[in-house]
Scaffold this active site. Structure first.
Site, PDB file in Angstrom:
ATOM      1  N   ASP B  93      60.278  44.077  31.862  1.00 27.08           N
ATOM      2  CA  ASP B  93      60.275  45.320  31.103  1.00 27.08           C
ATOM      3  C   ASP B  93      61.635  45.983  31.298  1.00 27.08           C
ATOM      4  O   ASP B  93      62.497  45.452  32.013  1.00 27.08           O
ATOM      5  CB  ASP B  93      59.116  46.221  31.537  1.00 27.08           C
ATOM      6  CG  ASP B  93      59.259  46.695  32.978  1.00 27.08           C
ATOM      7  OD1 ASP B  93      60.278  46.376  33.621  1.00 27.08           O
ATOM      8  OD2 ASP B  93      58.340  47.374  33.459  1.00 27.08           O
ATOM      9  N   GLY B  95      62.232  49.077  32.466  1.00 27.82           N
ATOM     10  CA  GLY B  95      62.258  50.145  33.462  1.00 27.82           C
ATOM     11  C   GLY B  95      61.967  51.501  32.847  1.00 27.82           C
ATOM     12  O   GLY B  95      61.738  52.473  33.566  1.00 27.82           O
ATOM     13  N   GLY B  96      61.987  51.577  31.527  1.00 24.51           N
ATOM     14  CA  GLY B  96      61.777  52.858  30.851  1.00 24.51           C
ATOM     15  C   GLY B  96      60.449  53.496  31.207  1.00 24.51           C
ATOM     16  O   GLY B  96      60.400  54.653  31.628  1.00 24.51           O
ATOM     17  N   GLY B 216      53.678  52.599  24.070  1.00 25.15           N
ATOM     18  CA  GLY B 216      53.059  53.910  23.950  1.00 25.15           C
ATOM     19  C   GLY B 216      51.564  53.884  23.741  1.00 25.15           C
ATOM     20  O   GLY B 216      50.963  54.904  23.409  1.00 25.15           O
ATOM     21  N   ASP B 266      50.106  42.359  28.801  1.00 27.30           N
ATOM     22  CA  ASP B 266      50.311  42.398  30.250  1.00 27.30           C
ATOM     23  C   ASP B 266      49.589  43.612  30.783  1.00 27.30           C
ATOM     24  O   ASP B 266      49.392  44.592  30.060  1.00 27.30           O
ATOM     25  CB  ASP B 266      51.795  42.545  30.612  1.00 27.30           C
ATOM     26  CG  ASP B 266      52.224  44.007  30.547  1.00 27.30           C
ATOM     27  OD1 ASP B 266      52.444  44.498  29.428  1.00 27.30           O
ATOM     28  OD2 ASP B 266      52.287  44.674  31.595  1.00 27.30           O
ATOM     29  N   CYS B 304      31.906  31.121  37.150  1.00 30.35           N
ATOM     30  CA  CYS B 304      33.358  30.969  37.270  1.00 30.35           C
ATOM     31  C   CYS B 304      33.702  29.754  38.112  1.00 30.35           C
ATOM     32  O   CYS B 304      33.019  29.424  39.080  1.00 30.35           O
ATOM     33  CB  CYS B 304      33.945  32.230  37.891  1.00 30.35           C
ATOM     34  SG  CYS B 304      35.718  32.140  38.141  1.00 30.35           S
ATOM     35  N   CYS B 306      36.832  29.344  39.561  1.00 30.84           N
ATOM     36  CA  CYS B 306      38.068  29.587  40.323  1.00 30.84           C
ATOM     37  C   CYS B 306      37.859  29.199  41.789  1.00 30.84           C
ATOM     38  O   CYS B 306      36.734  29.005  42.244  1.00 30.84           O
ATOM     39  CB  CYS B 306      38.507  31.046  40.206  1.00 30.84           C
ATOM     40  SG  CYS B 306      37.624  32.194  41.290  1.00 30.84           S
ATOM     41  N   CYS B 309      35.383  31.527  43.623  1.00 33.47           N
ATOM     42  CA  CYS B 309      33.969  31.381  43.261  1.00 33.47           C
ATOM     43  C   CYS B 309      33.417  29.998  43.613  1.00 33.47           C
ATOM     44  O   CYS B 309      32.228  29.849  43.854  1.00 33.47           O
ATOM     45  CB  CYS B 309      33.768  31.700  41.779  1.00 33.47           C
ATOM     46  SG  CYS B 309      33.992  33.467  41.431  1.00 33.47           S
ATOM     47  N   HIS B 335      40.557  35.416  41.511  1.00 27.74           N
ATOM     48  CA  HIS B 335      39.441  35.441  40.565  1.00 27.74           C
ATOM     49  C   HIS B 335      39.773  36.244  39.303  1.00 27.74           C
ATOM     50  O   HIS B 335      39.552  35.781  38.184  1.00 27.74           O
ATOM     51  CB  HIS B 335      38.175  36.002  41.201  1.00 27.74           C
ATOM     52  CG  HIS B 335      37.107  36.231  40.183  1.00 27.74           C
ATOM     53  ND1 HIS B 335      36.327  35.209  39.696  1.00 27.74           N
ATOM     54  CD2 HIS B 335      36.765  37.334  39.474  1.00 27.74           C
ATOM     55  CE1 HIS B 335      35.538  35.680  38.746  1.00 27.74           C
ATOM     56  NE2 HIS B 335      35.773  36.970  38.599  1.00 27.74           N
TER      57      HIS B 335
END
Lengths: 369, 369
Positions: B93, B95-96, B216, B266, B304, B306, B309, B335
């Site tokens: 990103d 940094g704003g 925004g 993200d 799940c 993973c 799990c 997880h």
């Protein structure tokens, strides 16, 4: 007895020996270092990572597990192995050392120790019977007798009383102990007094434990004094049973212990200093969090083959630790445990090849504590 | 332009699309969720673990890396990929968002933003040029333009000024940007005002960025309002370029975003709530640190696959978290990220098989936020 201890080789020029200890959860090669998993986890490590770095057996703390999450809950879970998903051997301590360390929070009588929880201040009582039953519930492979560990320095008379009590308590532990597969080790006390160590060892040997620990060392006494105590104490213990030196984990003390015939060691040191940004390397300690390493793009230990050293720079690990990022202490922990476990693998190889004392000398000439 | 974006399939009944985004560090399948690695590490995770759970691209924060360890140090290390040993794509990103979030600690002028470090209070200045140069030093695959992100709620006039400034700043970023392989994305602002979103998009499209973010949003407005903004904003963006909705990471919002034509997302949510003992499951959120799970020996999410799990119980993970053990938050983090990454893999599969809207309906009918 559900463990089997077999000595495969003894060094000619010292008391080092190469052996295997077979437990219900697998066979361990000794001399061995046991990483400490106080609260049913070796801090920051997943079980598969422990296996990857060569851990063969871990230690867990009865005092902590009794308080949280509770031994009954762990029994319900199917035991400690199942609860934490570690399917290799586990040794549990008796909780004695921890409750004695509580200072003002505990009161000792011949019956046992009354103490307050360090978590919530609640009142509890540990007796030899209770410590044994809790360990039975945890289902470790090796349980330890509930002993009285005097501090250092300590008056001879007080140490003598601790030896007597440790003997009486060891008998009560043996009487209370009954388990499908778990075995119980005795603990020799006696401080830095040769005759008291002899008394303690003789009394415990009469009870024929399948293994013996040397307790009450590494509690503040100078290292040469510890080595002297080992010089006269390990020969008192049976050659055909495992000998476990409690609380020792600096590389130099491990090598000196092995030379004096010790088979098993445990210590929180490697994991504790790792969380503080300090690592053990082939040249000695390195405080990777120091500013000196901010722009150092070398691995922590260029001679190390652990995941951390194969992949990451001192600069990156320092950044992580300074930024309180978990990955930082994961990497230093992996490294320190790998370093000690790999050191012990080299120790075994050296004994096997009849060059242990040579290996020890060479290692210590490079290592600065 | 060193990225390539190719749309492979568009849904017939909504704006969802399946595409690939090829960057200098590899190709990413979209729609995609990007785990956030604020300080050059996705909190608690090692890079190989991220790969194992299917992470294809991560986001890192320019503001944090600028302050610590510093972008010059990371450039010296060979760039962010080399520094943190993540060899797949990275988006940074600008940094704003972080400096605007500093409140009293920052002062905005048309030139840029003066701010004080949240770490040591030291004074700094970020301009479009500076934010661009810092990202060039980091060497991410995708850099973001330095924009002004207004809060919610916000007066129309203030949002209009933020749009104007974001356009002027975007030009300055483009002029300052020059990199061997890194590309720069523009960010559309305009709050919840349709005409301002249109203005912002039109002005940015003139600059022909290789990709566009919608900024925004997810700043406090109700979700239906966010979806409405997406309804009219994504169609303003080129079909042949990636669209990135910043800061979105709840399962429902991901699906609604995909349906409206968003390709990239993200959010710190999955890693942040994990550290607080909360996990996302196929049934909705589960607060595994709650007392209700103390003796619950089921996996966190029985559906799940993973590592957490597959191996550990709610009771064990709760114990770890209550005991402040790092492994606890490692397991909840693994997880949650796996859950979102796998959700996006299922989203892509559903688009591929012309049944995305059906999949979305089915998922949301089971999921309680």
């Amino acid at each position: 007895m559900t463990i089997k201890f077999k000595v495969h080789k003894e060094a000619g020029d010292c008391n080092a020996r190469l052996a295997t200890l077979t437990t219900p959860h697998g066979t361990v090669e000794t001399p061995i270092f046991m990483p400490v998993g106080t609260q049913a986890t070796v801090k920051t490590m997943a079980p598969y990572e422990l296996e990857e770095i060569g851990a063969q057996i871990i230690l867990s703390n009865t005092y902590h597990l009794y308080l949280r999450p509770g031994h009954d809950l762990i029994r319900e879970a199917g035991g400690l192995h199942e609860f934490m998903q570690w399917n290799k051997p586990i040794l549990t301590d008796s909780g004695g050392f921890q409750v004695f360390s509580l200072g003002d929070l505990r009161k000792i009588t011949d019956d046992g120790v009354e103490f307050r929880s360090h978590i919530d201040g609640s009142k509890h009582f540990f007796s030899p019977e209770k410590a044994t039953r809790v360990q039975m519930a945890l289902g470790s492979d090796i349980a330890m007798a509930f002993d009285q560990c005097p501090p250092y320095p300590c008056e001879r008379q007080e140490v003598a009383r601790a030896v007597e009590r440790t003997t009486r308590w060891a008998k009560r532990c043996l009487e209370a102990h009954s388990h499908e597969y778990q075995v119980l080790f005795g603990i020799v006390q006696g401080g830095v007094y040769e005759d008291l160590r002899r008394t303690s060892a003789e009394q415990l040997l009469e009870m024929d434990f399948p293994g013996y620990a040397i307790g009450g060392l590494s509690v503040g006494e100078p290292k040469p004094m510890m080595y002297e105590v080992l010089d006269y104490t390990t020969p008192l213990l049976p050659r055909d049973k495992p000998r476990y030196l409690m609380g020792v984990g600096t590389p130099d003390a491990l090598l000196e212990g092995v030379a004096r015939g010790v088979d098993m060691f445990d210590c929180v040191l490697p994991t504790r200093i790792a969380r503080n940004g300090t690592v053990m390397t082939s040249r000695g300690k390195l405080v990777v969090r120091n500013a000196a390493y901010a722009r150092d793009f070398e691995p922590m230990d260029p001679n190390c083959n652990c995941y951390a050293c194969r992949n990451f720079s001192r600069a990156y690990i320092r950044h992580l630790i300074k930024s309180n990022e978990v990955l930082g202490i994961r990497l230093t922990t992996i490294h320190n445990l790998y370093f000690l476990l790999y050191l012990m693998a080299k120790v075994r190889q050296a004994i096997r090849e009849d060059r242990f004392m040579e290996f020890k000398k060479e290692f210590l000439s490079n290592y600065e504590e």
